[in-house]
Design an enzyme around this catalytic site. Structure first.
Site, PDB file in Angstrom:
ATOM      1  N   SER A  61       0.800  -1.237   0.000  1.00 31.29           N
ATOM      2  CA  SER A  61       0.000   0.000   0.000  1.00 31.29           C
ATOM      3  C   SER A  61       0.827   1.279   0.000  1.00 31.29           C
ATOM      4  CB  SER A  61      -0.944   0.014   1.202  1.00 31.29           C
ATOM      5  OG  SER A  61      -1.993  -0.877   0.971  1.00 31.29           O
ATOM      6  N   LYS A  64       0.401   3.350  -2.990  1.00 26.39           N
ATOM      7  CA  LYS A  64      -0.779   4.212  -3.177  1.00 26.39           C
ATOM      8  C   LYS A  64      -0.397   5.694  -3.159  1.00 26.39           C
ATOM      9  CE  LYS A  64      -3.768   0.689  -1.060  1.00 26.39           C
ATOM     10  NZ  LYS A  64      -4.479   0.290   0.177  1.00 26.39           N
ATOM     11  N   TYR A 188      -4.266  -2.117 -10.056  1.00 30.51           N
ATOM     12  CA  TYR A 188      -4.102  -1.979  -8.599  1.00 30.51           C
ATOM     13  C   TYR A 188      -3.177  -3.071  -8.026  1.00 30.51           C
ATOM     14  CZ  TYR A 188      -5.235  -2.374  -3.653  1.00 30.51           C
ATOM     15  OH  TYR A 188      -5.134  -2.493  -2.284  1.00 30.51           O
ATOM     16  N   TYR A 240      -4.502   3.812   7.950  1.00 27.82           N
ATOM     17  CA  TYR A 240      -5.879   3.316   8.123  1.00 27.82           C
ATOM     18  C   TYR A 240      -6.414   3.692   9.495  1.00 27.82           C
ATOM     19  CZ  TYR A 240      -3.504   0.680   4.581  1.00 27.82           C
ATOM     20  OH  TYR A 240      -2.725   0.346   3.525  1.00 27.82           O
ATOM     21  N   VAL A 258       1.169  -3.714   3.871  1.00 27.38           N
ATOM     22  CA  VAL A 258       1.134  -4.998   4.584  1.00 27.38           C
ATOM     23  C   VAL A 258       2.395  -5.842   4.384  1.00 27.38           C
ATOM     24  CG1 VAL A 258      -1.344  -5.374   4.922  1.00 27.38           C
ATOM     25  CG2 VAL A 258      -0.293  -6.013   2.749  1.00 27.38           C
TER      26      VAL A 258
END
Ligand code: GLN
Length: 305
Positions: A61, A64, A188, A240, A258
């Site tokens: 991530s 991103k 993605y 998050y 992760v």
């Protein structure tokens, strides 16, 4: 700085409470949790590293941040038609919030948001074209042509990504996603599967520490105001439902993955990459967060200092 990093490796890096390695795909489940690497790239061009800082890992991530930057470059403020700019307070792969908010993800860093950003980048192109754009951007900001996708990781993500598929179809039902869902997910999953080491990642983040300009190469990547906005999103949403805790303990914009990596930005000072594969309960690197907390304590780099 080298002393600080050596101390962090000797103390936090050797902790026995290392969290749990992500196990939803074999490529991540099999990573040795005993590894720990850190690298600090300063705005005056120095690079300090310790531990397993040259070991490649799956940035997941953290990518991103890069896909958002590419999307902003293509669409400017048009990006905010796809995603919002609010912290989610929910797990990274949550579905509930999407229904309440009519299919528009809260921010670009939760899974739904990054999937929507992939849709924005695609704009009727093929996934390989969007991916070439993202990868060449990452190579450009890291000043390193050797950075690549890990195809095995991408394939495993595709095979096991039912939840992400559900998020994508849900957004397609609301008209947020307009390209074929398979194209969007292919984009993605692949950008999440970029492999980098701490040194490459720290260098890649330098433009965010330098007001949008890579202070080492002198090349402007984004405007100063765009860099500030990306940093603010990282602070609010980069971890998050652990974002508040990270801001409280570390006080830097950061983005976790992760795979156990974290990219943290100390504006005006440095870009920092840390990697330890074991995760805490909300999916952020356990020792990585502790290492950054210690680094900030020793350097006084908190943005709230
Ligand atoms: N590829 C992962 C997923 O989609 C990324 C999640 C993460 O790093 N938090 O589930």
């Amino acid at each position: 700085m080298q002393e600080i990093l050596d101390d962090i490796v000797a103390t936090i890096g050797s902790s026995t409470e290392r969290g749990r390695v992500a196990d939803y795909i074999p490529e991540l489940a099999g990573v040795n949790p005993q590894q720990f690497g850190i690298c600090v790239a300063t705005v005056d061009g120095q690079l300090f590293s310790a531990g397993h800082s040259q070991q490649l890992f799956s940035i997941q991530s953290i990518s991103k941040v890069f896909s958002l930057t590419v999307a902003l470059g293509k669409l400017g403020d048009g990006v905010w038609k796809w995603v919002g700019r609010e912290p989610s307070g929910d797990p990274f792969n949550s579905i509930v919030q999407l229904e309440h908010e009519h299919g528009k993800p809260r921010n670009p860093f939760i899974n739904a948001g990054a999937i929507a950003i992939s849709d924005a980048i695609l704009m009727k192109h093929l996934p390989r074209e969007a991916l070439a754009e993202i990868l060449s951007f990452v190579r450009f900001i890291a000043d390193d042509e050797s950075i690549c996708f890990d195809d095995k990781v991408a394939k495993s993500e595709l095979e096991t990504g039912e939840r992400n598929r559900a998020l994508a179809h849900f957004m397609a039902a609301y008209g947020i996603i307009k390209n074929p869902v398979d194209y969007v997910l292919g984009t993605y999953f692949h950008h999440c599967a970029i492999a980098m080491n701490c040194q490459q990642l720290a260098r890649a983040g330098l433009f965010l520490a330098g007001d949008g300009r890579n202070p080492v190469t002198g090349v402007r990547v984004v405007s100063a105001s765009r860099a500030r906005r990306i940093n603010s999103l990282m602070l609010m949403c980069g971890h998050y439902d652990g974002s508040g805790e990270f801001a409280f303990r570390v006080g830097l914009p950061g983005k976790s993955g992760v795979g156990g990596g974290i990219l943290a930005i100390a504006p005006g000072h440095a870009s920092i990459a840390v990697w330890s594969p074991g995760l805490d309960d909300v999916g952020n690197s356990k020792l990585g967060s502790q290492a950054l907390e210690r680094l900030v304590m020793k350097t006084g780099w908190s943005i709230f200092a």
